[in-house]
Enzyme design. Structure first.
Site, PDB file in Angstrom:
ATOM      1  N   VAL A 176      33.901  30.583  33.267  1.00 20.67           N
ATOM      2  CA  VAL A 176      33.164  31.109  32.131  1.00 20.67           C
ATOM      3  C   VAL A 176      32.772  29.933  31.245  1.00 20.67           C
ATOM      4  O   VAL A 176      33.628  29.142  30.848  1.00 20.67           O
ATOM      5  CB  VAL A 176      34.038  32.113  31.346  1.00 20.67           C
ATOM      6  CG1 VAL A 176      33.290  32.662  30.139  1.00 20.67           C
ATOM      7  CG2 VAL A 176      34.506  33.232  32.261  1.00 20.67           C
ATOM      8  N   SER A 216      42.868  30.442  37.921  1.00 23.38           N
ATOM      9  CA  SER A 216      43.648  30.039  36.746  1.00 23.38           C
ATOM     10  C   SER A 216      42.758  30.242  35.539  1.00 23.38           C
ATOM     11  O   SER A 216      41.540  30.230  35.668  1.00 23.38           O
ATOM     12  CB  SER A 216      44.035  28.564  36.816  1.00 23.38           C
ATOM     13  OG  SER A 216      42.867  27.774  36.721  1.00 23.38           O
ATOM     14  N   GLY A 217      43.339  30.451  34.379  1.00 20.94           N
ATOM     15  CA  GLY A 217      42.597  30.566  33.126  1.00 20.94           C
ATOM     16  C   GLY A 217      41.310  31.353  33.283  1.00 20.94           C
ATOM     17  O   GLY A 217      41.317  32.540  33.589  1.00 20.94           O
ATOM     18  N   ASP A 218      40.174  30.686  33.082  1.00 23.27           N
ATOM     19  CA  ASP A 218      38.880  31.379  33.188  1.00 23.27           C
ATOM     20  C   ASP A 218      38.178  31.032  34.496  1.00 23.27           C
ATOM     21  O   ASP A 218      36.965  31.160  34.617  1.00 23.27           O
ATOM     22  CB  ASP A 218      37.990  31.009  31.994  1.00 23.27           C
ATOM     23  CG  ASP A 218      37.671  29.531  31.951  1.00 23.27           C
ATOM     24  OD1 ASP A 218      38.559  28.728  32.328  1.00 23.27           O
ATOM     25  OD2 ASP A 218      36.561  29.156  31.553  1.00 23.27           O
ATOM     26  N   GLU A 219      38.945  30.579  35.490  1.00 29.11           N
ATOM     27  CA  GLU A 219      38.364  30.214  36.794  1.00 29.11           C
ATOM     28  C   GLU A 219      38.606  31.302  37.833  1.00 29.11           C
ATOM     29  O   GLU A 219      39.738  31.765  38.007  1.00 29.11           O
ATOM     30  CB  GLU A 219      38.992  28.918  37.307  1.00 29.11           C
ATOM     31  CG  GLU A 219      38.398  27.678  36.698  1.00 29.11           C
ATOM     32  CD  GLU A 219      38.945  26.438  37.387  1.00 29.11           C
ATOM     33  OE1 GLU A 219      38.197  25.459  37.514  1.00 29.11           O
ATOM     34  OE2 GLU A 219      40.123  26.440  37.796  1.00 29.11           O
TER      35      GLU A 219
END
Ligand code: MG
Length: 309
Positions: A176, A216-219
């Protein structure tokens, strides 16, 4: 235990079977249905069509003997707990059966209603706990998508399939854009809600069998198998980007969200292509896309006179 418990009893000794049925029948405060079969093949057939809560399994049957009986049953029982009923001399096989995935064993000489019910109840509870742990270990809590571990497993299988079939697969890596700014400005709760919506939108374009995972996170990573033409990958990239042409609304706030997508194709050739390698290449492709986006934004903002490209 659930209000009604369905137990499959696989036992070739009619006296023993009647004894178990009577014990379970007389058990107070439970509602148990016992289905009795007297061979392994009938037992394996039965679990295909009926979601039993537990299987009571005699190891020595007319068509199968010892540990083999347990192993064959476990192959088809999936999430149904298997409790081994042992006679004298079966202990070694019973212990091996536990190692192979059976939940428990009870010696037939010790059978009481209490023991049977306890074993069945614990087996069912342990099994659902296991399923819960498995789900937690393989799926992301926030989005419900496969997590990194399950992604790696699915990709490894997909790579093997692509090698066999020579059908290309494409791995899309996306993140994102400016997600940190959402978190910083609107807070983590809003950030989490945005990620959930991103996940839902990604799921909405996939076919059965495609995988979308949260790395992970926004991936996120999307794996599409059997992509017959390589040019399709650009079309899919467009489709993913277009998913975000409408902003994401969380409560009263509106978040315009865009993603950067990088794609890498694996056509089944090349031995060096493993999961790490493909993800690494997809990551590079995604950062290229991000760089292009940044430079196009810069040139849009900076007056033409000062533009470097
Ligand atoms: Mg027997």
């Amino acid at each position: 235990m659930a209000t009604r418990t369905n137990i499959l009893l696989v036992e070739d000794d009619p006296g023993q079977a009647r004894f178990v049925e009577t014990l379970l029948d007389e058990a107070v405060g439970t509602d148990i249905t016992v289905t009795h079969v007297d061979s392994l093949s009938d037992g394996m057939q039965a679990v295909r069509f009926q979601p039993y809560d537990a299987i009571l399994l005699d190891l020595n049957l007319p068509d199968s003997y010892g540990l083999d009986t347990a192993e064959d049953m476990l192959k088809v029982a999936h999430n149904i707990p298997v409790i081994i009923l042992t006679g004298d001399g079966d202990n070694e096989a019973a212990v091996a059966a536990i190692r192979a995935g059976a939940q428990d064993f009870i010696n037939k000489n010790d059978l009481t209603a209490t023991l049977l019910l306890k074993a069945a109840r614990y087996a069912v509870e342990r099994k659902s706990l296991e399923a819960d742990l498995t789900r937690k270990a393989l799926y992301d809590d926030l989005t419900g998508l496969p997590n990194r571990r399950l992604l790696f497993d699915r990709m490894a299988h997909a790579i093997a399939r692509a090698k066999r079939s020579r059908q290309p697969m494409v791995i899309y890596m996306l993140d994102v854009n400016d997600f940190k700014a959402i978190n910083d400005k609107a807070g983590h709760r809003a950030g989490d809600a945005v990620l959930k919506e991103v996940a839902d939108r990604l799921k909405s374009v996939l076919r059965d069998g495609d995988t979308v995972a949260r790395l992970s996170g926004d991936e996120f990573v999307v794996v599409v198998e059997n992509q017959d033409s390589l040019s399709v990958s650009d079309a899919v990239k467009d489709k993913i980007s277009k998913l975000f042409s409408t902003p994401i609304e969380i409560d009263t706030q509106t978040f315009p969200v865009s993603v950067s997508v990088g794609a890498v194709t694996y056509d089944g050739h090349g031995v060096a292509d493993d999961v790490d390698n493909l993800l690494h290449r997809a990551d590079i492709a995604m950062y290229d896309a991000k760089k292009r986006l940044k430079s196009s934004r810069c040139s849009a903002k900076v007056p033409r006179l000062y533009s470097v490209n």
